[in-house]
Design a protein around this motif. Sequence first.
Motif, PDB file in Angstrom:
ATOM      1  N   GLU A  21       0.827  -1.211   0.000  1.00  0.00           N
ATOM      2  CA  GLU A  21       0.000   0.000   0.000  1.00  0.00           C
ATOM      3  C   GLU A  21       0.863   1.264   0.000  1.00  0.00           C
ATOM      4  OE1 GLU A  21      -2.657   0.526   3.347  1.00  0.00           O
ATOM      5  OE2 GLU A  21      -1.053   0.236   4.803  1.00  0.00           O
ATOM      6  N   LEU A  22       2.110   1.173   0.490  1.00  0.00           N
ATOM      7  CA  LEU A  22       2.993   2.342   0.468  1.00  0.00           C
ATOM      8  C   LEU A  22       3.953   2.306  -0.726  1.00  0.00           C
ATOM      9  CD1 LEU A  22       3.950   2.893   4.223  1.00  0.00           C
ATOM     10  CD2 LEU A  22       2.146   3.995   2.909  1.00  0.00           C
ATOM     11  N   GLY A  23       3.768   1.316  -1.602  1.00  0.00           N
ATOM     12  CA  GLY A  23       4.611   1.227  -2.790  1.00  0.00           C
ATOM     13  C   GLY A  23       6.010   0.725  -2.496  1.00  0.00           C
ATOM     14  N   ASN A  24       6.191   0.020  -1.354  1.00  0.00           N
ATOM     15  CA  ASN A  24       7.500  -0.514  -0.995  1.00  0.00           C
ATOM     16  C   ASN A  24       7.623  -1.966  -1.437  1.00  0.00           C
ATOM     17  OD1 ASN A  24       8.499   1.815   0.460  1.00  0.00           O
ATOM     18  ND2 ASN A  24       7.109   1.270   2.123  1.00  0.00           N
ATOM     19  N   ALA A  25       8.839  -2.379  -1.747  1.00  0.00           N
ATOM     20  CA  ALA A  25       9.081  -3.785  -2.081  1.00  0.00           C
ATOM     21  C   ALA A  25       8.889  -4.639  -0.827  1.00  0.00           C
ATOM     22  CB  ALA A  25      10.494  -3.953  -2.611  1.00  0.00           C
ATOM     23  N   VAL A  26       8.451  -5.873  -1.005  1.00  0.00           N
ATOM     24  CA  VAL A  26       8.389  -6.821   0.112  1.00  0.00           C
ATOM     25  C   VAL A  26       9.842  -7.202   0.440  1.00  0.00           C
ATOM     26  CG1 VAL A  26       7.622  -9.115   0.819  1.00  0.00           C
ATOM     27  CG2 VAL A  26       6.087  -7.625  -0.508  1.00  0.00           C
ATOM     28  N   PRO A  27      10.284  -6.976   1.669  1.00  0.00           N
ATOM     29  CA  PRO A  27      11.711  -7.139   1.985  1.00  0.00           C
ATOM     30  C   PRO A  27      12.155  -8.605   2.056  1.00  0.00           C
ATOM     31  CG  PRO A  27      10.486  -6.601   3.967  1.00  0.00           C
ATOM     32  CD  PRO A  27       9.496  -6.556   2.831  1.00  0.00           C
ATOM     33  N   ASP A  28      13.440  -8.842   1.757  1.00  0.00           N
ATOM     34  CA  ASP A  28      13.960 -10.207   1.887  1.00  0.00           C
ATOM     35  C   ASP A  28      14.631 -10.423   3.247  1.00  0.00           C
ATOM     36  OD1 ASP A  28      16.193  -8.725   1.473  1.00  0.00           O
ATOM     37  OD2 ASP A  28      16.668  -9.586  -0.487  1.00  0.00           O
ATOM     38  N   GLN A  98       8.585  11.461   6.288  1.00  0.00           N
ATOM     39  CA  GLN A  98       9.286  10.203   5.993  1.00  0.00           C
ATOM     40  C   GLN A  98       9.510  10.055   4.490  1.00  0.00           C
ATOM     41  OE1 GLN A  98       7.239   6.474   6.358  1.00  0.00           O
ATOM     42  NE2 GLN A  98       9.072   5.379   7.024  1.00  0.00           N
ATOM     43  N   ASP A  99       8.482  10.397   3.700  1.00  0.00           N
ATOM     44  CA  ASP A  99       8.625  10.313   2.232  1.00  0.00           C
ATOM     45  C   ASP A  99       9.767  11.214   1.753  1.00  0.00           C
ATOM     46  OD1 ASP A  99       6.569   8.504   2.107  1.00  0.00           O
ATOM     47  OD2 ASP A  99       5.043   9.955   1.469  1.00  0.00           O
ATOM     48  N   GLU A 100       9.830  12.418   2.343  1.00  0.00           N
ATOM     49  CA  GLU A 100      10.890  13.360   1.965  1.00  0.00           C
ATOM     50  C   GLU A 100      12.271  12.806   2.355  1.00  0.00           C
ATOM     51  OE1 GLU A 100      10.304  17.277   3.799  1.00  0.00           O
ATOM     52  OE2 GLU A 100      12.489  17.544   3.730  1.00  0.00           O
ATOM     53  N   LEU A 101      12.361  12.243   3.568  1.00  0.00           N
ATOM     54  CA  LEU A 101      13.639  11.681   4.036  1.00  0.00           C
ATOM     55  C   LEU A 101      14.075  10.496   3.174  1.00  0.00           C
ATOM     56  CD1 LEU A 101      12.858  11.773   7.868  1.00  0.00           C
ATOM     57  CD2 LEU A 101      14.508  13.240   6.684  1.00  0.00           C
ATOM     58  N   LYS A 102      13.088   9.629   2.825  1.00  0.00           N
ATOM     59  CA  LYS A 102      13.401   8.464   1.984  1.00  0.00           C
ATOM     60  C   LYS A 102      13.973   8.924   0.647  1.00  0.00           C
ATOM     61  CE  LYS A 102       9.753   5.147   3.177  1.00  0.00           C
ATOM     62  NZ  LYS A 102       8.526   4.606   2.563  1.00  0.00           N
ATOM     63  N   PRO A 183      -0.242  -3.899   9.906  1.00  0.00           N
ATOM     64  CA  PRO A 183      -0.966  -4.422   8.736  1.00  0.00           C
ATOM     65  C   PRO A 183      -1.436  -3.276   7.834  1.00  0.00           C
ATOM     66  CG  PRO A 183      -2.353  -4.558  10.708  1.00  0.00           C
ATOM     67  CD  PRO A 183      -1.018  -4.007  11.144  1.00  0.00           C
ATOM     68  N   ALA A 184      -2.047  -3.608   6.725  1.00  0.00           N
ATOM     69  CA  ALA A 184      -2.529  -2.582   5.791  1.00  0.00           C
ATOM     70  C   ALA A 184      -3.596  -1.708   6.448  1.00  0.00           C
ATOM     71  CB  ALA A 184      -3.109  -3.254   4.548  1.00  0.00           C
ATOM     72  N   GLY A 185      -3.846  -0.565   5.825  1.00  0.00           N
ATOM     73  CA  GLY A 185      -4.927   0.312   6.284  1.00  0.00           C
ATOM     74  C   GLY A 185      -4.457   1.591   6.923  1.00  0.00           C
ATOM     75  N   VAL A 186      -3.139   1.879   6.852  1.00  0.00           N
ATOM     76  CA  VAL A 186      -2.642   3.109   7.473  1.00  0.00           C
ATOM     77  C   VAL A 186      -3.167   4.327   6.721  1.00  0.00           C
ATOM     78  CG1 VAL A 186      -0.548   1.948   8.270  1.00  0.00           C
ATOM     79  CG2 VAL A 186      -0.490   3.231   6.122  1.00  0.00           C
ATOM     80  N   ALA A 187      -3.323   5.431   7.459  1.00  0.00           N
ATOM     81  CA  ALA A 187      -3.771   6.689   6.845  1.00  0.00           C
ATOM     82  C   ALA A 187      -3.491   7.830   7.813  1.00  0.00           C
ATOM     83  CB  ALA A 187      -5.269   6.631   6.513  1.00  0.00           C
ATOM     84  N   ALA A 188      -3.721   9.039   7.322  1.00  0.00           N
ATOM     85  CA  ALA A 188      -3.445  10.226   8.129  1.00  0.00           C
ATOM     86  C   ALA A 188      -4.507  10.392   9.220  1.00  0.00           C
ATOM     87  CB  ALA A 188      -3.409  11.457   7.234  1.00  0.00           C
ATOM     88  N   LEU A 189      -4.069  10.768  10.400  1.00  0.00           N
ATOM     89  CA  LEU A 189      -4.971  11.085  11.505  1.00  0.00           C
ATOM     90  C   LEU A 189      -5.561  12.473  11.318  1.00  0.00           C
ATOM     91  CD1 LEU A 189      -2.702   9.685  14.322  1.00  0.00           C
ATOM     92  CD2 LEU A 189      -5.034   8.870  13.826  1.00  0.00           C
ATOM     93  N   GLN A 190      -6.779  12.645  11.835  1.00  0.00           N
ATOM     94  CA  GLN A 190      -7.453  13.934  11.780  1.00  0.00           C
ATOM     95  C   GLN A 190      -7.728  14.409  13.203  1.00  0.00           C
ATOM     96  OE1 GLN A 190      -7.804  15.161   8.751  1.00  0.00           O
ATOM     97  NE2 GLN A 190      -7.270  13.221   7.741  1.00  0.00           N
ATOM     98  N   PHE A 191      -7.759  15.734  13.384  1.00  0.00           N
ATOM     99  CA  PHE A 191      -8.067  16.306  14.683  1.00  0.00           C
ATOM    100  C   PHE A 191      -9.386  15.730  15.207  1.00  0.00           C
ATOM    101  CE2 PHE A 191     -10.239  19.564  17.217  1.00  0.00           C
ATOM    102  CZ  PHE A 191      -9.313  19.686  18.248  1.00  0.00           C
ATOM    103  N   GLY A 192      -9.391  15.292  16.456  1.00  0.00           N
ATOM    104  CA  GLY A 192     -10.616  14.773  17.073  1.00  0.00           C
ATOM    105  C   GLY A 192     -10.870  13.294  16.860  1.00  0.00           C
ATOM    106  N   ASP A 193     -10.047  12.611  16.051  1.00  0.00           N
ATOM    107  CA  ASP A 193     -10.241  11.168  15.847  1.00  0.00           C
ATOM    108  C   ASP A 193     -10.209  10.422  17.185  1.00  0.00           C
ATOM    109  OD1 ASP A 193     -10.464  11.223  13.094  1.00  0.00           O
ATOM    110  OD2 ASP A 193      -8.404  10.566  12.691  1.00  0.00           O
TER     111      ASP A 193
END
Length: 213
Positions: A21-28, A98-102, A183-193
Amino acid sequence: MSTRPSKIVCVGRSYADHAKELGNAVPDRPVLFIKPPSALRSLDAGITWNPAWGNCHYECELSLRIDRTLTQESDPAKVLEAIGAVTLGLDLTLRDLQDELKKKGQPWERAKAFDGSCMLADWVPVADVITDWKDVQYTLDINNERRQTGDTALLIFDLATLLVEISQVFTLDAGDVVMTGTPAGVAALQFGDRLNMTLKGKEKDYLWSTFVK
Ligand code: ZN
Protein backbone atom coordinates in the motif's frame (compact mmCIF):
# COMPACT_ATOMS: atom_id res chain seq x y z
CA MET A 1 8.10 -4.22 35.16
CA SER A 2 7.48 -0.48 35.07
CA THR A 3 10.96 0.76 34.27
CA ARG A 4 11.56 2.50 30.97
CA PRO A 5 12.87 0.32 28.18
CA SER A 6 16.39 1.09 26.96
CA LYS A 7 14.94 1.14 23.44
CA ILE A 8 11.98 0.21 21.30
CA VAL A 9 12.94 -1.88 18.28
CA CYS A 10 10.47 -1.56 15.41
CA VAL A 11 9.94 -3.69 12.35
CA GLY A 12 8.98 -2.06 9.06
CA ARG A 13 7.12 -3.71 6.18
CA SER A 14 6.39 -6.88 8.11
CA TYR A 15 3.02 -7.43 6.44
CA ALA A 16 3.05 -7.76 2.63
CA ASP A 17 -0.25 -5.90 2.13
CA HIS A 18 1.11 -2.89 4.05
CA ALA A 19 4.41 -2.85 2.12
CA LYS A 20 2.36 -2.78 -1.09
CA GLU A 21 0.00 0.00 0.00
CA LEU A 22 2.99 2.34 0.47
CA GLY A 23 4.61 1.23 -2.79
CA ASN A 24 7.50 -0.51 -1.00
CA ALA A 25 9.08 -3.79 -2.08
CA VAL A 26 8.39 -6.82 0.11
CA PRO A 27 11.71 -7.14 1.99
CA ASP A 28 13.96 -10.21 1.89
CA ARG A 29 15.10 -9.53 5.46
CA PRO A 30 13.36 -7.58 8.25
CA VAL A 31 13.52 -3.77 8.05
CA LEU A 32 14.54 -2.57 11.53
CA PHE A 33 14.63 0.82 13.20
CA ILE A 34 14.69 2.11 16.78
CA LYS A 35 12.70 4.59 18.82
CA PRO A 36 14.36 5.99 21.95
CA PRO A 37 12.55 5.80 25.32
CA SER A 38 11.82 9.54 24.99
CA ALA A 39 9.36 8.61 22.19
CA LEU A 40 7.03 6.94 24.72
CA ARG A 41 3.74 8.54 25.68
CA SER A 42 0.69 7.11 27.42
CA LEU A 43 -2.58 6.67 25.51
CA ASP A 44 -4.30 8.90 28.08
CA ALA A 45 -2.14 11.85 27.02
CA GLY A 46 -3.59 11.79 23.49
CA ILE A 47 -1.87 12.05 20.12
CA THR A 48 -0.13 15.26 19.12
CA TRP A 49 2.49 16.23 16.59
CA ASN A 50 3.85 19.42 15.10
CA PRO A 51 1.65 20.14 12.04
CA ALA A 52 4.54 22.06 10.47
CA TRP A 53 6.04 18.60 9.81
CA GLY A 54 3.06 17.48 7.70
CA ASN A 55 0.60 14.66 8.27
CA CYS A 56 0.80 11.92 10.89
CA HIS A 57 -0.18 8.32 10.09
CA TYR A 58 -1.37 5.77 12.65
CA GLU A 59 0.20 2.29 12.60
CA CYS A 60 -1.36 -0.13 15.09
CA GLU A 61 1.10 -2.88 16.06
CA LEU A 62 1.36 -5.92 18.28
CA SER A 63 4.08 -5.04 20.77
CA LEU A 64 6.22 -7.41 22.83
CA ARG A 65 7.99 -6.81 26.14
CA ILE A 66 11.24 -8.72 26.39
CA ASP A 67 11.88 -9.82 29.98
CA ARG A 68 15.15 -11.69 29.52
CA THR A 69 18.28 -10.45 27.75
CA LEU A 70 18.68 -11.72 24.19
CA THR A 71 22.07 -11.42 22.49
CA GLN A 72 22.76 -13.21 19.22
CA GLU A 73 20.21 -15.85 20.08
CA SER A 74 19.51 -18.33 17.31
CA ASP A 75 17.06 -20.65 19.08
CA PRO A 76 13.44 -19.77 18.09
CA ALA A 77 12.06 -21.39 21.26
CA LYS A 78 14.36 -19.34 23.49
CA VAL A 79 13.46 -15.98 21.94
CA LEU A 80 9.74 -16.69 22.36
CA GLU A 81 10.27 -17.71 26.00
CA ALA A 82 11.89 -14.31 26.63
CA ILE A 83 8.64 -12.47 25.88
CA GLY A 84 7.03 -11.55 29.19
CA ALA A 85 4.00 -9.53 28.09
CA VAL A 86 2.20 -8.24 25.04
CA THR A 87 0.11 -5.21 24.20
CA LEU A 88 -0.87 -3.00 21.29
CA GLY A 89 0.97 0.15 20.36
CA LEU A 90 0.86 3.00 17.89
CA ASP A 91 3.96 3.59 15.78
CA LEU A 92 3.06 7.16 14.86
CA THR A 93 4.71 8.25 11.63
CA LEU A 94 5.09 11.67 10.04
CA ARG A 95 4.48 10.25 6.57
CA ASP A 96 5.05 13.41 4.52
CA LEU A 97 8.37 13.90 6.27
CA GLN A 98 9.29 10.20 5.99
CA ASP A 99 8.62 10.31 2.23
CA GLU A 100 10.89 13.36 1.97
CA LEU A 101 13.64 11.68 4.04
CA LYS A 102 13.40 8.46 1.98
CA LYS A 103 13.76 10.45 -1.24
CA LYS A 104 16.88 12.16 0.12
CA GLY A 105 18.30 8.85 1.39
CA GLN A 106 18.29 10.17 4.96
CA PRO A 107 17.48 8.29 8.22
CA TRP A 108 13.84 8.12 9.32
CA GLU A 109 14.21 9.22 12.95
CA ARG A 110 12.71 12.68 12.46
CA ALA A 111 9.56 11.00 11.17
CA LYS A 112 9.47 7.94 13.43
CA ALA A 113 11.28 8.67 16.70
CA PHE A 114 9.96 12.09 17.74
CA ASP A 115 8.55 12.68 21.25
CA GLY A 116 5.18 10.96 21.53
CA SER A 117 5.70 8.74 18.47
CA CYS A 118 5.37 5.52 20.49
CA MET A 119 2.14 5.03 22.41
CA LEU A 120 1.80 1.73 24.22
CA ALA A 121 -1.28 0.29 25.93
CA ASP A 122 -1.12 -1.72 29.17
CA TRP A 123 1.00 -4.86 29.25
CA VAL A 124 -0.91 -8.13 29.39
CA PRO A 125 0.85 -11.32 30.57
CA VAL A 126 1.62 -13.69 27.70
CA ALA A 127 -0.38 -16.46 29.39
CA ASP A 128 -3.59 -14.38 29.13
CA VAL A 129 -3.32 -13.85 25.38
CA ILE A 130 -1.13 -16.35 23.61
CA THR A 131 -2.14 -19.85 22.63
CA ASP A 132 -0.10 -19.84 19.44
CA TRP A 133 2.33 -17.04 18.47
CA LYS A 134 1.28 -17.57 14.85
CA ASP A 135 -2.36 -16.83 15.70
CA VAL A 136 -2.55 -13.46 17.46
CA GLN A 137 -5.30 -11.11 16.33
CA TYR A 138 -5.93 -7.42 16.84
CA THR A 139 -7.86 -4.53 15.34
CA LEU A 140 -7.88 -0.75 15.17
CA ASP A 141 -11.11 1.21 14.79
CA ILE A 142 -11.21 4.96 14.24
CA ASN A 143 -14.47 6.79 14.95
CA ASN A 144 -16.12 3.34 15.14
CA GLU A 145 -14.94 2.30 11.69
CA ARG A 146 -12.60 -0.69 11.22
CA ARG A 147 -9.26 0.51 9.77
CA GLN A 148 -6.74 -2.22 10.51
CA THR A 149 -6.91 -5.95 11.17
CA GLY A 150 -3.72 -7.66 12.33
CA ASP A 151 -3.04 -11.38 12.38
CA THR A 152 0.42 -12.75 13.09
CA ALA A 153 -0.33 -15.64 10.70
CA LEU A 154 0.17 -13.08 7.91
CA LEU A 155 3.61 -11.82 8.98
CA ILE A 156 6.27 -12.15 6.26
CA PHE A 157 8.72 -13.21 9.03
CA ASP A 158 7.13 -14.91 12.02
CA LEU A 159 7.74 -13.51 15.51
CA ALA A 160 10.47 -16.03 16.39
CA THR A 161 12.34 -15.23 13.17
CA LEU A 162 12.02 -11.49 13.87
CA LEU A 163 13.42 -11.80 17.40
CA VAL A 164 16.28 -14.04 16.27
CA GLU A 165 17.14 -11.52 13.55
CA ILE A 166 16.85 -8.51 15.89
CA SER A 167 19.08 -10.15 18.53
CA GLN A 168 21.83 -10.59 15.95
CA VAL A 169 21.98 -6.81 15.55
CA PHE A 170 20.77 -5.28 18.84
CA THR A 171 21.00 -6.87 22.27
CA LEU A 172 17.48 -6.85 23.68
CA ASP A 173 17.74 -5.95 27.36
CA ALA A 174 15.09 -6.90 29.90
CA GLY A 175 12.27 -4.37 29.55
CA ASP A 176 12.96 -3.55 25.90
CA VAL A 177 10.00 -3.41 23.55
CA VAL A 178 9.61 -4.81 20.05
CA MET A 179 6.90 -3.36 17.79
CA THR A 180 6.18 -6.01 15.19
CA GLY A 181 4.98 -3.90 12.28
CA THR A 182 1.64 -2.78 10.96
CA PRO A 183 -0.97 -4.42 8.74
CA ALA A 184 -2.53 -2.58 5.79
CA GLY A 185 -4.93 0.31 6.28
CA VAL A 186 -2.64 3.11 7.47
CA ALA A 187 -3.77 6.69 6.85
CA ALA A 188 -3.44 10.23 8.13
CA LEU A 189 -4.97 11.09 11.50
CA GLN A 190 -7.45 13.93 11.78
CA PHE A 191 -8.07 16.31 14.68
CA GLY A 192 -10.62 14.77 17.07
CA ASP A 193 -10.24 11.17 15.85
CA ARG A 194 -11.09 8.51 18.48
CA LEU A 195 -9.00 5.37 18.23
CA ASN A 196 -9.97 2.00 19.73
CA MET A 197 -7.47 -0.87 19.69
CA THR A 198 -8.56 -4.40 20.55
CA LEU A 199 -6.32 -7.37 21.28
CA LYS A 200 -7.97 -10.79 21.24
CA GLY A 201 -7.25 -12.59 24.50
CA LYS A 202 -7.96 -16.13 25.65
CA GLU A 203 -10.83 -15.32 28.03
CA LYS A 204 -11.67 -11.80 26.89
CA ASP A 205 -10.66 -9.09 24.47
CA TYR A 206 -8.52 -6.19 25.68
CA LEU A 207 -9.70 -2.75 24.56
CA TRP A 208 -7.74 0.50 24.75
CA SER A 209 -8.60 3.98 23.52
CA THR A 210 -6.88 7.21 22.66
CA PHE A 211 -7.64 10.32 20.65
CA VAL A 212 -6.07 13.05 18.55
CA LYS A 213 -5.75 16.22 20.61
ZN1 ZN B 1 5.30 0.60 12.09
